[in-house]
Write an enzyme that holds these catalytic residues in place. Structure first.
Site, PDB file in Angstrom:
ATOM      1  NE  ARG A 222      -0.438   3.079 -11.184  1.00 41.83           N
ATOM      2  CZ  ARG A 222      -1.290   3.769 -11.055  1.00 41.83           C
ATOM      3  NH1 ARG A 222      -2.135   3.534 -10.171  1.00 41.83           N
ATOM      4  NH2 ARG A 222      -1.217   4.791 -11.623  1.00 41.83           N
ATOM      5  CB  ALA A 243       9.458  -2.039  -5.427  1.00 45.92           C
ATOM      6  CG  HIS A 244       5.054  -3.883  -6.430  1.00 44.87           C
ATOM      7  ND1 HIS A 244       4.321  -4.686  -5.674  1.00 44.87           N
ATOM      8  CD2 HIS A 244       5.895  -4.350  -7.292  1.00 44.87           C
ATOM      9  CE1 HIS A 244       5.012  -5.817  -6.009  1.00 44.87           C
ATOM     10  NE2 HIS A 244       5.811  -5.677  -6.881  1.00 44.87           N
ATOM     11  CG  ASN A 245       1.802  -3.512  -2.936  1.00 44.91           C
ATOM     12  OD1 ASN A 245       1.802  -3.859  -4.101  1.00 44.91           O
ATOM     13  ND2 ASN A 245       0.555  -3.391  -2.178  1.00 44.91           N
ATOM     14  CB  SER A 263       5.555  -6.422  -0.359  1.00 45.58           C
ATOM     15  OG  SER A 263       4.681  -6.397  -1.329  1.00 45.58           O
TER      16      SER A 263
END
Length: 330
Positions: A222, A243-245, A263
């Protein structure tokens, strides 16, 4: 058991049939392993020699290859043998496990959840508060869907998969065994006193488009805020970390054991080779290719191929490898 004549198979492939075989074809197999009632395929010049010694009664071959049929052994010439063989594999694909009842008695489904028409939910599944599952979805045993998640029509989720709260999943997706969608992103900072780590809350979600396939034991975390996004048509192999974003465009491919740090942005049609690692906050632009085992430390331009660790333009890296080989021999 399914079986087809060579004429029936060619009617599906719409290729050029050379020669004939009176064998009923009962399945596909590699050239070296095929029996007299199996069909194989040849998509590359280097495999032509195996046709002579193979027991296969037929083969699908690329139309640009110079190869001849033999007695009671036929060839079907097509534009792309790999894609044609995919149709044959689909033809002989065994049916999926059957559900005796649409919703198993041991499934735990919150009273607020909405289950679409013709959906199937296996034993010991958990469906949380305000979950919405579209029409024709299939959840095999031991799937967990947490609160407020939305799942589109005809999506298939295999056993052991966990989808955390507030995620949005499109239609016609396939999640294989033990996929994790929406677990916390990896965010920590040193504490003020320098004696520990402070966990950074991850309050976003995961949004996955239509026709996405994710392999066994892969994870999509998330977002810290906003959403981690997987675009329509992406294909994710086993043991992949997103991974996140991160944001993936349409029809990206990630091979096994590759990973994106936080990201990272992938454009449309990006290919990430197996065991490759992408540093956080980078952009791999549309159509770029990252070779297997590479470590990407900088943005990659559209359509560019990079390899190595640290990854660089493939032509430059190949020249370096040749130079090093020559130096070692001198």
């Amino acid at each position: 058991m399914k079986s087809f004549t060579i004429q029936e198979i060619n009617a599906i492939l719409k290729g050029e049939l050379l020669g004939n075989t009176n064998q009923k074809i009962k399945g596909p197999e590699e050239l070296q392993k095929a029996t007299s009632n199996q069909i194989s395929f040849i998509g590359n010049q280097k495999y032509i020699h195996l046709w002579k010694t193979s027991n296969a009664c037929a083969a699908i071959v690329n139309e640009n290859l110079n190869i001849e049929p033999e007695e009671n052994r036929a060839l079907i010439k097509v534009n792309n043998a790999d894609l044609a063989m995919a149709k044959i594999l689909e033809l002989f694909n065994p049916s999926s496990p059957k559900f005796e009842v649409d919703i198993h008695s041991t499934a735990v489904i919150h009273k607020s959840a909405i289950i679409g028409k013709d959906s199937k939910i296996g034993a010991n599944c958990y469906i949380g508060k305000d979950v919405v599952i579209g029409d024709g979805a299939v959840l095999y045993p031991n799937v967990t869907i947490f609160d407020e998640t939305i799942i589109g029509n005809n999506t298939i989720i295999w056993s052991g998969t966990v989808i955390r709260e507030r995620c949005e999943i499109g239609s016609y997706c396939i999640f294989h065994t033990n996929v994790s969608i929406g677990a916390d992103g990896f965010g920590y900072r040193p504490s003020d006193d320098g004696r520990g780590l402070v966990k950074i809350p991850q309050i976003g979600n995961v949004v996955i488009g239509n026709y996405v396939e994710i392999g066994a034991n892969s994870t999509v975390d998330r977002a810290k805020f906003s959403s981690t996004i997987i675009g329509d048509g992406c294909k994710i192999d086993n043991l992949v970390q997103i991974a996140h974003n991160c944001i993936l465009g349409r029809s990206c491919i990630m091979a096994g054991s590759s990973g994106l740090a936080g990201s990272v942005t992938l454009g449309d049609g990006v290919i990430i080779g197996g065991s490759s690692s992408i540093k956080d906050h980078l952009t791999i632009h549309s159509g770029a290719v990252v070779g297997g085992g590479s470590g990407v430390m900088n943005d990659v331009a559209a359509g560019k191929t990079v390899v190595g660790y640290p990854a660089t333009d493939s032509r430059d890296m190949f020249r370096q490898w040749v130079a090093l080989r020559k130096l070692a021999k001198s």
